[in-house]
Design a protein around this motif. Structure first.
Motif, short mmCIF file in Angstrom:
data_model
loop_
_atom_site.label_atom_id
_atom_site.label_comp_id
_atom_site.label_asym_id
_atom_site.label_seq_id
_atom_site.Cartn_x
_atom_site.Cartn_y
_atom_site.Cartn_z
N PRO A 25 0.81 -1.23 0.00
CA PRO A 25 0.00 0.00 0.00
C PRO A 25 0.84 1.27 0.00
O PRO A 25 0.41 2.30 -0.52
N ALA A 26 2.04 1.21 0.56
CA ALA A 26 2.88 2.40 0.58
C ALA A 26 3.34 2.80 -0.81
O ALA A 26 3.76 3.94 -1.03
N GLN A 27 3.28 1.86 -1.78
CA GLN A 27 3.69 2.16 -3.14
C GLN A 27 2.55 2.70 -3.99
O GLN A 27 2.77 3.02 -5.17
N ALA A 28 1.36 2.80 -3.43
CA ALA A 28 0.23 3.33 -4.19
C ALA A 28 0.45 4.81 -4.49
O ALA A 28 1.08 5.53 -3.73
N VAL A 29 -0.08 5.26 -5.61
CA VAL A 29 0.10 6.64 -6.05
C VAL A 29 -1.27 7.32 -6.13
O VAL A 29 -2.31 6.68 -6.24
N SER A 30 -1.23 8.65 -6.08
CA SER A 30 -2.46 9.42 -6.17
C SER A 30 -3.03 9.34 -7.58
O SER A 30 -2.29 9.42 -8.57
N LEU A 31 -4.34 9.19 -7.67
CA LEU A 31 -5.00 9.07 -8.97
C LEU A 31 -6.36 9.78 -8.90
O LEU A 31 -7.15 9.51 -7.99
N GLN A 32 -6.60 10.66 -9.84
CA GLN A 32 -7.90 11.31 -9.95
C GLN A 32 -8.77 10.52 -10.92
O GLN A 32 -8.33 10.18 -12.02
N ILE A 33 -9.99 10.21 -10.49
CA ILE A 33 -10.92 9.44 -11.32
C ILE A 33 -12.09 10.35 -11.68
O ILE A 33 -12.69 11.01 -10.82
N LEU A 34 -12.40 10.40 -12.97
CA LEU A 34 -13.56 11.12 -13.47
C LEU A 34 -14.55 10.12 -14.06
O LEU A 34 -14.17 9.31 -14.92
N GLY A 35 -15.78 10.16 -13.59
CA GLY A 35 -16.84 9.36 -14.19
C GLY A 35 -17.66 10.24 -15.12
O GLY A 35 -18.24 11.24 -14.69
N VAL B 200 -4.36 -4.74 -15.15
CA VAL B 200 -5.32 -4.55 -14.07
C VAL B 200 -4.68 -3.70 -12.99
O VAL B 200 -3.51 -3.89 -12.64
N ILE B 201 -5.44 -2.74 -12.47
CA ILE B 201 -4.98 -1.93 -11.34
C ILE B 201 -6.00 -2.04 -10.21
O ILE B 201 -7.13 -2.50 -10.42
N GLU B 202 -5.60 -1.63 -9.02
CA GLU B 202 -6.48 -1.58 -7.87
C GLU B 202 -6.56 -0.15 -7.37
O GLU B 202 -5.52 0.53 -7.24
N VAL B 203 -7.78 0.30 -7.10
CA VAL B 203 -7.98 1.65 -6.55
C VAL B 203 -8.60 1.52 -5.16
O VAL B 203 -9.33 0.57 -4.88
N GLN B 204 -8.26 2.47 -4.30
CA GLN B 204 -8.70 2.40 -2.92
C GLN B 204 -10.04 3.11 -2.74
O GLN B 204 -10.22 4.24 -3.17
N GLY C 48 -12.21 3.68 0.64
CA GLY C 48 -12.24 3.43 2.06
C GLY C 48 -11.10 2.52 2.45
O GLY C 48 -9.93 2.77 2.15
N LEU C 49 -11.39 1.42 3.13
CA LEU C 49 -10.39 0.42 3.50
C LEU C 49 -10.52 -0.82 2.64
O LEU C 49 -10.32 -1.95 3.09
N ARG C 50 -10.87 -0.63 1.38
CA ARG C 50 -10.98 -1.74 0.44
C ARG C 50 -10.28 -1.37 -0.86
O ARG C 50 -10.19 -0.21 -1.24
N TRP C 51 -9.79 -2.41 -1.54
CA TRP C 51 -9.24 -2.26 -2.88
C TRP C 51 -10.27 -2.74 -3.89
O TRP C 51 -10.87 -3.79 -3.72
N GLN C 52 -10.47 -1.94 -4.93
CA GLN C 52 -11.38 -2.30 -6.02
C GLN C 52 -10.57 -2.48 -7.30
O GLN C 52 -9.76 -1.62 -7.64
N ARG C 53 -10.80 -3.60 -7.99
CA ARG C 53 -10.04 -3.89 -9.21
C ARG C 53 -10.68 -3.22 -10.42
O ARG C 53 -11.90 -3.26 -10.59
N LEU C 54 -9.83 -2.63 -11.25
CA LEU C 54 -10.26 -2.02 -12.51
C LEU C 54 -9.36 -2.51 -13.63
O LEU C 54 -8.17 -2.76 -13.43
N ARG C 55 -9.95 -2.63 -14.83
CA ARG C 55 -9.19 -3.03 -16.02
C ARG C 55 -8.86 -1.80 -16.84
O ARG C 55 -9.71 -0.96 -17.10
N VAL C 56 -7.61 -1.69 -17.23
CA VAL C 56 -7.17 -0.59 -18.10
C VAL C 56 -7.51 -0.97 -19.54
O VAL C 56 -6.90 -1.88 -20.12
#
Length: 864
Positions: A111-121, A181-185, A187-195
């Motif tokens: 988790p310490a290697q996760a990076v900031s990501l802005q998501i637009l829907g 595949v990436i995981e986005v946070q 809350g306290l859960r990881w959600q998988r997304l496909r690029v």
């Protein structure tokens, strides 16, 4: 046919230019000083302008080409507003947007290697005309595994709820490509997304999803963060704002206002950084002054001979000014080139952030500005001309007959006695004036006036301080003190650089020490608990990375936990022209103990029944006029009227320049029904072990279906150490500038003493004929240096303290909207002054060695 050079022109070439070539090293040092000042200031300007331009471009890319953007003051608003706005006759197109900021990683990463990501829907069916750079481009079908592509033929891959398209910055930062595949946070859960695709938008790491998928992944059902509107032709935005009749808590502003808000909040930081860079140019002017003073002193007889041959006083003035202008031109040209290189390197290595945190995730390219180059190049020339003015005036006032006999003196009396005190009084008055456009312009001018006034007071201060000393009994010491006192007008030349550089160094030392001590005391108040917990690096991502109340309830029941409190932090927009403030909800049993309050508080018993009390940071007073006792309207929920609160007190906050408001946890939850948490504060039993408790809390999170590895723990000692380490790293450049300033000042002192002893060769020769040994003559010169630099150190110390008062009590509050307590680090200031006196004495002794030998004795014959 070219005209033959005049005799005067031949004399100029014969006497002036060889001298310049002979002393090229000294003039090269002056050029270097101008080069350094121009390079630092120009590089800061290029970095700031490039970063701000890139950030504004990225904001426009993300916000699209909307005429108006609707946003909620806090969080989001109900998507029912979308249908009403889209049906308005003056709205040609309305694009709903879900906007969240989260963290992302590749599966299996720490988790310490996760990076900031802005998501637009986005609803891609309507968003394309407004934001073409956000439109996903599907990757070739071969890049998407068939087992993950779904049953369709790939045409609807972009619309699937777990599909995301990334811009170049996100793909580079995460190290992924289409098909991964990436995981986005959440809350306290990881959600998988496909690029599954790419977007062309620039700026920081960005991902685009279908709006329904974004609402599902980040639990934003029925909520929108913004509405982008394209108006019909001829519609005026101001009229549409009124006609839409937006619900409370929803505002409409232009898309480019986001870039302007960042520009406004970062303006003070950028201006302060530029002024700090100009310190080198300011001290460089004194080095030019010292170098040209030495040059004029060495060429007194040459100027005198030229005067006898027809070179008038005005021409001598112009000749020295031409030399200073040449230094300025060469130094400015080299400075612009060096500054361009420094800016390019900084943008590549530091990404344009410069430690201020105003442009996160931006990797700007260098944008060279001819206007800025002309401005800072001109400043370099002006600084060189200012440094050469007094030496040029000395050459103009030169008496040729006396100079031919070696009786000329560098400097002289005749300066108005009121100039120094007048500048000091003017500087004090300017320090009391308010900022101009959020920038402490008058305070900067006050600092300059105080410095120049103090330097103008050097002769009077030398006379007063040395006159108060008892007469030494030793002949060499008596001669040194008396000559330093009686020739005090030459002291301005000798120690001007020391006074200027030392005062700036003292001011920066006091300001940094005061700031650091104030931050340390502030941390002691805001970190009362034994252990703190939060979602990993969630302090800047309050919307999606939060904790639930169930986890807090479970932690309270764990053995070893005496008390546990939760803190909720949300963004709240009070003014579209200003960045969002931080609204903090936390338990407040005793605000005077729990908050670092400043000033007089409003008594809570004065609250009316049902009235809500609020505590605001110092920035809120400056930006919104929220003084104790005033009413502050807080739009806590979109669609509901703002909540009227009464400001009960002001507290010191060094973490949020844009402002913060604290409400009690009970009031906030009653008014918003929001029970999410961002941070946890835990008070432990004496026998509790923090490592064991952390393991239990992570296990408790896992039992609740959460990822306990996403919890980050820190003790107050660790937070304090990290904070102060960041503080020291941020101010490391000031220590380097102090060393540069002191070095320039001491070099100027050495040059000035060299100029004076060269003009005093006959005096030293006479002392030799009277029986003074070379050692005694050197002791006399060293004594003069000690006396003058000692007075200069005291004067520089006093001026530095005066300037630090302006920096601490005027510049910082007007720039960053926080106050601090003035602290004088006595031992550091004493060591700084002592080192300057010792170095000044040594430079005077070294300067006197060349003038106290056999040549000085023989120079007496020149008068025979």
């Amino acid at each position: 046919m070219m005209a033959a050079p005049s005799p005067l022109g031949r004399l100029l070439r014969a006497f002036s230019w060889p001298e310049l070539r002979h002393h090229g090293l000294r003039h090269a040092t002056a050029v270097l000083a101008v080069t350094l000042g121009v390079a630092l200031a120009f590089s800061v300007q290029l970095i700031n302008s490039s970063a701000l331009s890139e950030f504004s471009s990225a904001v426009r890319s993300v916000n699209g080409q909307a005429d108006l953007t609707l946003r909620a003051a806090s969080g989001g608003f109900a998507e029912a507003l979308y249908a009403r706005v889209a049906a308005h006759p003056q709205v040609a197109l309305a694009s709903p947007v879900v906007e969240v900021r989260t963290r992302a990683r590749r599966p299996g990463q720490n988790p310490a290697q996760a990076v900031s990501l802005q998501i637009l829907g986005l609803d891609t069916l309507v968003a394309a005309p407004l934001a073409p750079s956000l439109m996903p481009r599907q990757a070739p079908q071969t890049e998407v595994p068939a087992k993950e592509a779904g049953a369709d033929d790939g045409r609807f891959t972009l619309l699937q709820p777990d599909a995301v398209s990334l811009n170049a910055a996100a793909r580079r930062t995460l190290g992924v490509q289409a098909g991964d595949v990436i995981e986005v946070q959440a809350g306290l859960r990881w959600q998988r997304l496909r690029v599954v695709g790419t977007v062309s938008a620039g700026g920081a790491a960005l991902g685009v999803m279908d709006i329904a998928g974004a609402q599902q992944v980040f639990a934003q059902f029925g909520r929108l963060q913004r509405l982008d509107l394209k108006l019909v032709d001829g519609a005026r935005p101001a009229d549409v704002r009124t006609a839409l009749d937006l619900p409370p808590g929803v505002s409409a502003d232009a898309s480019e206002d986001a870039g302007e808000r960042v520009s406004n909040v970062s303006r003070a930081y950028r201006v302060n950084l530029t002024v700090l860079a100009l310190v080198a140019l300011f001290t460089g002017a004194f080095l030019v002054f010292s170098i040209l003073s030495l040059s004029v002193a060495k060429r007194q007889q040459q100027f005198a001979l030229l005067g006898v041959l027809g070179l008038g006083a005005r021409e001598r003035l112009q000749l020295v000014l031409a030399e200073s202008a040449l230094i300025g031109v060469v130094g400015s040209a080299l400075g612009l080139a060096l500054g361009t290189g420094l800016a390019a390197a900084a943008l590549r290595l530091l990404a344009g952030d410069l430690g201020g945190g105003y442009f996160p995730g931006i990797a700007p390219t260098l944008q060279w500005s001819p206007g800025a180059a002309a401005l800072y190049g001109g400043l370099g020339i002006v600084a060189a001309l200012a440094g050469g003015w007094l030496p040029a005036r000395a050459a103009q006032r030169l008496a040729p007959a006396q100079a031919l006999k070696g009786l000329g003196e560098l400097g002289g009396a005749g300066r108005s006695a009121w100039i120094g005190p007048g500048l000091l009084i003017a500087g004090t008055g300017m320090a009391l004036l308010p900022p101009v456009g959020g920038v402490p312009l008058w305070a900067y001018l006050a600092v300059a006036a105080i410095l120049m006034g103090g330097i103008a007071c050097v002769p009077a201060a030398v006379g007063a301080m040395l006159g108060a000393l008892p007469a030494p009994r030793h002949p060499a010491a008596l001669l040194a003190v008396e000559r330093a006192r009686r020739m005090r007008h030459t002291a301005t030349v000798a120690i001007a650089g020391v006074v200027a550089s030392l005062s700036l160094s003292v001011a920066l030392t006091v300001m940094v020490a005061s700031f650091r001590e104030s931050v340390t005391q502030w941390l002691d108040v805001v970190l009362p608990a034994d252990l703190y917990a939060r979602t990993a690096t969630s302090s800047d991502h309050t919307d999606t990375l939060n904790l639930g109340p169930a986890l807090l309830d479970g932690i309270r029941a764990l053995p070893g936990v005496r008390r546990a409190e939760g803190v909720r932090v949300v963004d709240l927009r009070l003014d579209p022209a200003q960045p969002a403030i931080a609204l903090i909800a936390r338990p407040l049993a005793d605000p005077a103990r729990d908050l670092p309050l400043v000033g007089q508080a409003w008594p809570s018993r004065a609250l009316q029944p049902g009235e809500v009390g609020a505590w605001v940071s110092e920035a809120m007073v400056d930006l919104y006029g929220a003084r104790p006792g005033t009413r502050l309207l807080l739009p806590l929920r979109a669609g509901q009227p703002p909540v009227a609160t009464r400001v009960l007190g002001v507290w010191r906050d060094y973490a949020r320049q844009q402002g913060a408001v604290v409400l009690t946890e009970s009031d906030y939850q009653r008014l918003t029904d929001d029970r999410a948490l961002n941070d946890l504060a835990l008070w432990l039993s004496p026998e509790a072990r923090t490592d064991v408790l952390q393991t239990r809390i992570r296990a408790l999170a896992s039992q609740q279906g959460l990822d306990g590895a996403l919890l980050e723990f820190a003790e107050p000692r660790q937070i304090r150490e990290v904070t102060l380490r960041i503080f020291d790293r941020s101010f490391a450049v000031t220590y380097w500038l102090q060393a540069v300033a002191i070095g320039i000042g001491l070099f100027g002192t050495a040059a000035s003493f060299s100029a004076q002893v060269l003009a005093r060769r006959k005096e030293f020769g006479l002392l030799g004929h009277l029986g003074f040994t070379r050692r005694q003559i050197l002791a006399t010169v060293a004594g003069e240096g000690a006396a003058l630099t000692g007075v200069g150190a005291l004067l520089g110390l006093g001026l530095g303290v005066a300037v630090s008062v302006v920096l601490v009590h005027v510049v910082n509050p007007q720039s960053f909207h926080w106050t601090m307590d003035l602290m004088l680090p006595g031992w550091r200031l004493a060591a700084l002054c002592a080192s300057v006196v010792a170095a000044g004495t040594l430079t005077a002794w070294l300067a006197g060695r060349a003038a106290a030998g056999h040549d000085a004795v023989m120079a007496v014959k020149e008068d025979w």
